[in-house]
Structure formats: structure tokens, C-alpha cells
Write a protein that holds these residues in place. Structure first.
Motif, PDB file in Angstrom:
ATOM      1  N   PRO A 264      14.891  -1.315   5.587  1.00 39.27           N
ATOM      2  CA  PRO A 264      14.033  -0.550   6.495  1.00 39.27           C
ATOM      3  C   PRO A 264      13.059  -1.459   7.235  1.00 39.27           C
ATOM      4  N   LYS A 265      12.750  -1.077   8.457  1.00 39.31           N
ATOM      5  CA  LYS A 265      11.773  -1.821   9.261  1.00 39.31           C
ATOM      6  C   LYS A 265      10.375  -1.603   8.677  1.00 39.31           C
ATOM      7  N   PRO A 266       9.485  -2.568   8.868  1.00 38.10           N
ATOM      8  CA  PRO A 266       8.128  -2.457   8.319  1.00 38.10           C
ATOM      9  C   PRO A 266       7.393  -1.184   8.737  1.00 38.10           C
ATOM     10  N   GLU A 267       7.628  -0.720   9.963  1.00 36.25           N
ATOM     11  CA  GLU A 267       6.919   0.501  10.382  1.00 36.25           C
ATOM     12  C   GLU A 267       7.365   1.727   9.588  1.00 36.25           C
ATOM     13  N   LEU A 268       8.580   1.719   9.061  1.00 36.57           N
ATOM     14  CA  LEU A 268       9.039   2.829   8.219  1.00 36.57           C
ATOM     15  C   LEU A 268       8.331   2.829   6.873  1.00 36.57           C
ATOM     16  N   ILE A 269       8.198   1.655   6.281  1.00 39.01           N
ATOM     17  CA  ILE A 269       7.626   1.577   4.936  1.00 39.01           C
ATOM     18  C   ILE A 269       6.120   1.331   4.949  1.00 39.01           C
ATOM     19  N   ALA A 270       5.495   1.479   6.103  1.00 38.53           N
ATOM     20  CA  ALA A 270       4.043   1.264   6.225  1.00 38.53           C
ATOM     21  C   ALA A 270       3.243   2.053   5.189  1.00 38.53           C
ATOM     22  N   PRO A 271       3.587   3.313   4.889  1.00 39.76           N
ATOM     23  CA  PRO A 271       2.812   4.025   3.860  1.00 39.76           C
ATOM     24  C   PRO A 271       2.841   3.323   2.496  1.00 39.76           C
ATOM     25  N   LEU A 272       3.957   2.701   2.155  1.00 40.15           N
ATOM     26  CA  LEU A 272       4.046   1.979   0.889  1.00 40.15           C
ATOM     27  C   LEU A 272       3.232   0.692   0.941  1.00 40.15           C
ATOM     28  N   ILE A 273       3.310  -0.005   2.061  1.00 41.54           N
ATOM     29  CA  ILE A 273       2.557  -1.253   2.227  1.00 41.54           C
ATOM     30  C   ILE A 273       1.058  -0.973   2.127  1.00 41.54           C
ATOM     31  N   GLN A 274       0.607   0.081   2.805  1.00 42.99           N
ATOM     32  CA  GLN A 274      -0.817   0.431   2.785  1.00 42.99           C
ATOM     33  C   GLN A 274      -1.289   0.807   1.383  1.00 42.99           C
ATOM     34  N   ALA A 275      -0.400   1.421   0.599  1.00 42.41           N
ATOM     35  CA  ALA A 275      -0.752   1.834  -0.760  1.00 42.41           C
ATOM     36  C   ALA A 275      -0.506   0.726  -1.789  1.00 42.41           C
ATOM     37  N   LYS A 276      -0.050  -0.450  -1.307  1.00 41.13           N
ATOM     38  CA  LYS A 276       0.241  -1.591  -2.182  1.00 41.13           C
ATOM     39  C   LYS A 276       1.297  -1.252  -3.232  1.00 41.13           C
ATOM     40  N   ILE A 277       2.344  -0.546  -2.782  1.00 38.83           N
ATOM     41  CA  ILE A 277       3.474  -0.186  -3.641  1.00 38.83           C
ATOM     42  C   ILE A 277       4.645  -1.078  -3.265  1.00 38.83           C
ATOM     43  N   GLY A 278       5.209  -1.750  -4.249  1.00 35.95           N
ATOM     44  CA  GLY A 278       6.347  -2.624  -4.010  1.00 35.95           C
ATOM     45  C   GLY A 278       7.611  -1.837  -3.719  1.00 35.95           C
ATOM     46  N   ILE A 279       8.519  -2.436  -2.944  1.00 31.91           N
ATOM     47  CA  ILE A 279       9.793  -1.795  -2.637  1.00 31.91           C
ATOM     48  C   ILE A 279      10.896  -2.842  -2.667  1.00 31.91           C
ATOM     49  N   GLU A 280      12.001  -2.476  -3.281  1.00 37.20           N
ATOM     50  CA  GLU A 280      13.212  -3.290  -3.298  1.00 37.20           C
ATOM     51  C   GLU A 280      14.338  -2.427  -2.748  1.00 37.20           C
ATOM     52  N   THR A 281      15.143  -3.013  -1.896  1.00 35.59           N
ATOM     53  CA  THR A 281      16.250  -2.281  -1.277  1.00 35.59           C
ATOM     54  C   THR A 281      17.571  -2.852  -1.756  1.00 35.59           C
ATOM     55  N   MET A 282      18.497  -1.959  -2.063  1.00 33.95           N
ATOM     56  CA  MET A 282      19.834  -2.359  -2.501  1.00 33.95           C
ATOM     57  C   MET A 282      20.801  -1.226  -2.220  1.00 33.95           C
ATOM     58  N   ASP A 283      22.092  -1.472  -2.385  1.00 38.13           N
ATOM     59  CA  ASP A 283      23.037  -0.378  -2.184  1.00 38.13           C
ATOM     60  C   ASP A 283      22.843   0.661  -3.290  1.00 38.13           C
TER      61      ASP A 283
END
Length: 124
Positions: free
Chosen positions: A79-98
Motif C-alpha cells: 500500500p502507498k503511504p497515504e493509504l496507511i497514514a492512519p497507522l503511521i500516525q498512530a505508530k502502529i507497525g505494518i507488514e505486508t505479504m500475500d
């Protein structure tokens, strides 16, 4: 693929998965969902990766997980950073995989007692 049974029957565990489905505690799901170790399995209103919006990630951020495992479907898509902005702002980590790797990773982290949320896109 069927996965090995775990000794934590009260936790939400991925018990099997295939191309268009996931089983959680032997209950089959065929649409995208949000999954945490405890609580209900929630419908996640996106049928494909291309439908994702920032609001989908705000819904996740509101649940306050420490880490999000995004199962992006049959293939890994980031996902593009603008999609996951709510997670970034909340300092929540995200990992993407199939999807299949996300199911396996969620089970490992859940079994370790981690505050993990799996956001799983099940494509039709």
C-alpha cells in the motif's frame, strides 16, 4: 492447506486456508476480514487490494494493535503511504505479504501472545 491444531482453543486461530477462503477455528470465511487473537472476526469492507482507502486503515488503527499483518491477496502488493497514514500516525507497525503467508505469520505472532491484527483480503 490445513494447519496444525493449536493448544489455545479460546483464541482466534487460522485453521486452514485456500485460494478464496480462510477458516478460523474451523469456521469458513470467503470475504475480507479483520482478525485479532480475541474478539469477533470482523468483516472488512474491501473485496480487493485496489479498493483500499485510508478509512480501511483508520478502522484498524481504532482497534489499537501493536502490529498489523496485511494479507494483500493472492500476490504481495504494497500500500502507498497515504493509504496507511492512519497507522503511521498512530505508530502502529505494518507488514505486508500475500494472503497465505499472512495467515501463517498471524498464527505465529498470536501464539506468542502478541497484540497483532490480521487484515486479510480474500479475493473472489
Amino acid at each position: 492447506m490445513k494447519l496444525q491444531a493449536d493448544n489455545q482453543p479460546t483464541l482466534n486461530t487460522v485453521s486452514a486456508y485456500g485460494v478464496n477462503f480462510i477458516e478460523i477455528n474451523a469456521v469458513r470465511y470467503e470475504s475480507s476480514l479483520l482478525l485479532m487473537p480475541e474478539g469477533p472476526v470482523l468483516d472488512w469492507g474491501c473485496a480487493s487490494f485496489e479498493e483500499l482507502k485510508p478509512a480501511n486503515f483508520q478502522e484498524i488503527a481504532d482497534k489499537k494493535p501493536a502490529l498489523v499483518i496485511l494479507g494483500s491477496g493472492k500476490k504481495i502488493k504494497f500500500p502507498k503511504p497515504e493509504l496507511i497514514a492512519p497507522l503511521i500516525q498512530a505508530k502502529i507497525g505494518i507488514e505486508t505479504m500475500d494472503l497465505q503467508a499472512a495467515c501463517r505469520t498471524y498464527n505465529v505472532l498470536m501464539a506468542e501472545g502478541r497484540n497483532v491484527l490480521a487484515a486479510l483480503i480474500i479475493e473472489k
